[in-house]
Design an enzyme around this catalytic site. Structure first.
Site, PDB file in Angstrom:
ATOM      1  N   THR A 163       0.825  -1.205   0.000  1.00  0.00           N
ATOM      2  CA  THR A 163       0.000   0.000   0.000  1.00  0.00           C
ATOM      3  C   THR A 163       0.858   1.254   0.000  1.00  0.00           C
ATOM      4  O   THR A 163       0.586   2.209  -0.724  1.00  0.00           O
ATOM      5  CB  THR A 163      -0.939   0.004   1.220  1.00  0.00           C
ATOM      6  OG1 THR A 163      -1.790  -1.143   1.162  1.00  0.00           O
ATOM      7  CG2 THR A 163      -1.800   1.257   1.240  1.00  0.00           C
ATOM      8  N   THR A 202       1.431  -0.278  14.377  1.00  0.00           N
ATOM      9  CA  THR A 202       1.501  -1.296  13.332  1.00  0.00           C
ATOM     10  C   THR A 202       1.353  -0.640  11.965  1.00  0.00           C
ATOM     11  O   THR A 202       1.000  -1.308  10.987  1.00  0.00           O
ATOM     12  CB  THR A 202       0.409  -2.361  13.520  1.00  0.00           C
ATOM     13  OG1 THR A 202      -0.878  -1.719  13.576  1.00  0.00           O
ATOM     14  CG2 THR A 202       0.627  -3.163  14.789  1.00  0.00           C
ATOM     15  N   ALA A 203       1.648   0.661  11.894  1.00  0.00           N
ATOM     16  CA  ALA A 203       1.436   1.418  10.658  1.00  0.00           C
ATOM     17  C   ALA A 203       2.753   1.644   9.925  1.00  0.00           C
ATOM     18  O   ALA A 203       3.086   0.917   8.988  1.00  0.00           O
ATOM     19  CB  ALA A 203       0.738   2.735  10.967  1.00  0.00           C
ATOM     20  N   ARG A 204       3.502   2.644  10.327  1.00  0.00           N
ATOM     21  CA  ARG A 204       4.734   3.009   9.645  1.00  0.00           C
ATOM     22  C   ARG A 204       5.784   3.453  10.657  1.00  0.00           C
ATOM     23  O   ARG A 204       5.492   4.163  11.614  1.00  0.00           O
ATOM     24  CB  ARG A 204       4.486   4.163   8.662  1.00  0.00           C
ATOM     25  CG  ARG A 204       3.732   3.761   7.394  1.00  0.00           C
ATOM     26  CD  ARG A 204       4.608   2.919   6.468  1.00  0.00           C
ATOM     27  NE  ARG A 204       3.920   2.571   5.234  1.00  0.00           N
ATOM     28  CZ  ARG A 204       3.213   1.452   5.055  1.00  0.00           C
ATOM     29  NH1 ARG A 204       3.089   0.591   6.056  1.00  0.00           N
ATOM     30  NH2 ARG A 204       2.653   1.199   3.895  1.00  0.00           N
ATOM     31  N   ASP A 218       5.506  -2.799  15.426  1.00  0.00           N
ATOM     32  CA  ASP A 218       5.804  -3.739  14.349  1.00  0.00           C
ATOM     33  C   ASP A 218       6.661  -3.082  13.277  1.00  0.00           C
ATOM     34  O   ASP A 218       6.979  -3.715  12.269  1.00  0.00           O
ATOM     35  CB  ASP A 218       4.490  -4.244  13.730  1.00  0.00           C
ATOM     36  CG  ASP A 218       4.708  -5.307  12.667  1.00  0.00           C
ATOM     37  OD1 ASP A 218       5.364  -6.324  12.975  1.00  0.00           O
ATOM     38  OD2 ASP A 218       4.240  -5.112  11.522  1.00  0.00           O
ATOM     39  N   GLU A 243      14.607  -0.234   8.644  1.00  0.00           N
ATOM     40  CA  GLU A 243      14.302  -1.663   8.735  1.00  0.00           C
ATOM     41  C   GLU A 243      15.245  -2.459   7.828  1.00  0.00           C
ATOM     42  O   GLU A 243      15.310  -2.167   6.622  1.00  0.00           O
ATOM     43  CB  GLU A 243      12.841  -1.916   8.348  1.00  0.00           C
ATOM     44  CG  GLU A 243      11.873  -1.257   9.311  1.00  0.00           C
ATOM     45  CD  GLU A 243      10.417  -1.351   8.904  1.00  0.00           C
ATOM     46  OE1 GLU A 243       9.539  -1.083   9.741  1.00  0.00           O
ATOM     47  OE2 GLU A 243      10.150  -1.705   7.727  1.00  0.00           O
ATOM     48  N   HIS A 277       7.967  -6.127  11.348  1.00  0.00           N
ATOM     49  CA  HIS A 277       7.118  -5.647  10.253  1.00  0.00           C
ATOM     50  C   HIS A 277       6.355  -6.810   9.606  1.00  0.00           C
ATOM     51  O   HIS A 277       6.351  -6.983   8.379  1.00  0.00           O
ATOM     52  CB  HIS A 277       7.954  -4.919   9.198  1.00  0.00           C
ATOM     53  CG  HIS A 277       7.150  -3.932   8.393  1.00  0.00           C
ATOM     54  ND1 HIS A 277       7.627  -2.708   7.995  1.00  0.00           N
ATOM     55  CD2 HIS A 277       5.877  -3.994   7.909  1.00  0.00           C
ATOM     56  CE1 HIS A 277       6.705  -2.063   7.294  1.00  0.00           C
ATOM     57  NE2 HIS A 277       5.632  -2.830   7.219  1.00  0.00           N
ATOM     58  N   VAL A 278       5.671  -7.571  10.440  1.00  0.00           N
ATOM     59  CA  VAL A 278       4.931  -8.737   9.952  1.00  0.00           C
ATOM     60  C   VAL A 278       3.439  -8.658  10.250  1.00  0.00           C
ATOM     61  O   VAL A 278       2.715  -9.640  10.026  1.00  0.00           O
ATOM     62  CB  VAL A 278       5.508 -10.046  10.545  1.00  0.00           C
ATOM     63  CG1 VAL A 278       6.883 -10.332   9.977  1.00  0.00           C
ATOM     64  CG2 VAL A 278       5.542 -10.008  12.077  1.00  0.00           C
ATOM     65  N   ALA A 279       2.946  -7.514  10.723  1.00  0.00           N
ATOM     66  CA  ALA A 279       1.514  -7.414  10.998  1.00  0.00           C
ATOM     67  C   ALA A 279       0.681  -7.683   9.749  1.00  0.00           C
ATOM     68  O   ALA A 279      -0.430  -8.208   9.829  1.00  0.00           O
ATOM     69  CB  ALA A 279       1.182  -6.033  11.558  1.00  0.00           C
ATOM     70  N   TRP A 280       1.211  -7.335   8.595  1.00  0.00           N
ATOM     71  CA  TRP A 280       0.506  -7.484   7.324  1.00  0.00           C
ATOM     72  C   TRP A 280       0.606  -8.898   6.749  1.00  0.00           C
ATOM     73  O   TRP A 280      -0.070  -9.215   5.758  1.00  0.00           O
ATOM     74  CB  TRP A 280       1.116  -6.535   6.290  1.00  0.00           C
ATOM     75  CG  TRP A 280       2.541  -6.907   5.944  1.00  0.00           C
ATOM     76  CD1 TRP A 280       3.652  -6.665   6.692  1.00  0.00           C
ATOM     77  CD2 TRP A 280       2.987  -7.610   4.778  1.00  0.00           C
ATOM     78  NE1 TRP A 280       4.765  -7.168   6.084  1.00  0.00           N
ATOM     79  CE2 TRP A 280       4.392  -7.755   4.905  1.00  0.00           C
ATOM     80  CE3 TRP A 280       2.352  -8.132   3.660  1.00  0.00           C
ATOM     81  CZ2 TRP A 280       5.159  -8.392   3.934  1.00  0.00           C
ATOM     82  CZ3 TRP A 280       3.118  -8.768   2.687  1.00  0.00           C
ATOM     83  CH2 TRP A 280       4.510  -8.899   2.836  1.00  0.00           C
TER      84      TRP A 280
END
Length: 320
Positions: free
Chosen positions: A74, A233-235, A259, A264, A286-289
């Site tokens: 996104t 959990t966004a950016r 997250d 990163e 960074h795995v929430a997605w």
């Protein structure tokens, strides 16, 4: 024939099938691509697929055949949208595929921190249960969600889903207005400063832009009268990370679940690396997605975006 190049295929797990577009094409993919390799690998390609690889103005100017940049995510902050628009290159992204998985990860962090799961797990592993003189022990705080105030920052679909699930837990739910402004014109937002001051849990669900960078810093932590949890959990970049560490160490907030990070993977000297052993801090990579179901939906939509472009019905266009 269309030539398609995927520059960072490793950002999608191998067990997720990435179907090929239903038109004649040549396909080339690379697991990873360094910035200095981008132009060489995209030479002659009219369709580029990227996730985290940057496409800067000089890169775009060096690629005269490029017609579509299909982002396998996104966020498009690594693409120079103005440069692409100037060259009449279409940029499209993937949308609304991760509401369920990010929602679940967000509440996994909230529940783990409100109930001190990491702290109790560590205490049990260290033998505290055997040393207790009764059937349980109370080394760490435990708080219910019911009756607590949840402040959501961000007006998108994920933020809305977080608000609905928070209400299902019995929380008082508010949406924070834009920083520096009052509530929205229709009165459905709480002024930003008031939201920070009254929340027990603050959850961030907004994009990273120049106006949201360091949205939460030392002045904002000073407003947090109820010592809330802060969830991101966004950016990365929405929170001043050094200020967060200070707020956590000083007791200004009761915990943080992140997250994402501003870089990163984080470097060894990143502020978060110094607090990983704290039971009131959880950092995930960074795995929430990244549930299997969400990534499968992402992959299907990504190829669908490319097919729609070739069929002259582009969708999910960014920046025009």
């Amino acid at each position: 024939m269309h030539r398609i190049v995927f520059l960072d295929r490793a950002t999608i797990p191998d067990d997720v099938v990435l179907r090929r577009p239903a038109f004649e094409h040549a396909w080339q993919e690379y697991a990873r691509t360094r910035p200095d390799e981008v132009v060489g690998r995209l030479k002659g390609a009219d369709i580029a697929i990227v996730n985290k690889v940057p496409l800067t103005s000089p890169m775009i100017e060096a690629l005269p055949d490029l017609r579509l940049i299909a982002v396998a995510a996104t966020g498009v902050d690594r693409i120079d949208i103005d440069a692409a628009n100037a060259r009449r290159i279409t940029v499209c992204n993937v949308r609304d595929y991760a509401a369920t998985t990010v929602l679940e990860h967000t509440f996994a962090l909230i529940l783990a921190l409100r109930r001190s799961l990491a702290g109790y797990r560590r205490s049990v592993a260290e033998g505290a249960w055997q040393k207790a003189d009764q059937f349980c022990f109370f080394d760490h705080p435990i708080r219910d969600l019911a009756g607590a105030t949840l402040a959501v920052v961000g007006a998108g679909s994920i933020g809305g889903a977080v608000m609905r699930l928070g209400a299902a837990f019995g929380m008082r739910v508010i949406r924070a207005g834009r920083k520096g402004q009052g509530g929205s014109g229709d009165g459905d937002c709480t002024p930003f400063a008031e939201a920070l001051a009254t929340a027990d849990v603050i959850s961030l669900h907004c994009p990273l832009t120049e106006s949201t960078r360091n949205l939460i810093g030392a002045p904002e932590f000073a407003l947090m009268a109820r010592k809330p949890l802060l969830i991101n959990t966004a950016r990365g970049g929405l929170v001043d990370e050094a200020a967060l560490v200070t707020a956590l160490q000083s007791g200004r907030i009761s915990g943080a679940g992140f997250d994402v990070a501003s870089t990163e993977p984080p470097a060894p000297d990143h502020p978060f690396m110094a607090i990983l052993d704290r039971p009131d801090f959880i950092l995930t990579p960074h795995v929430a997605w990244a549930s299997h179901e969400a990534i499968t939906a992402l992959a299907d939509q990504l190829i669908g975006n490319i097919e729609a472009f070739v069929a002259r019905a582009p969708r999910n266009i960014v920046g025009r």
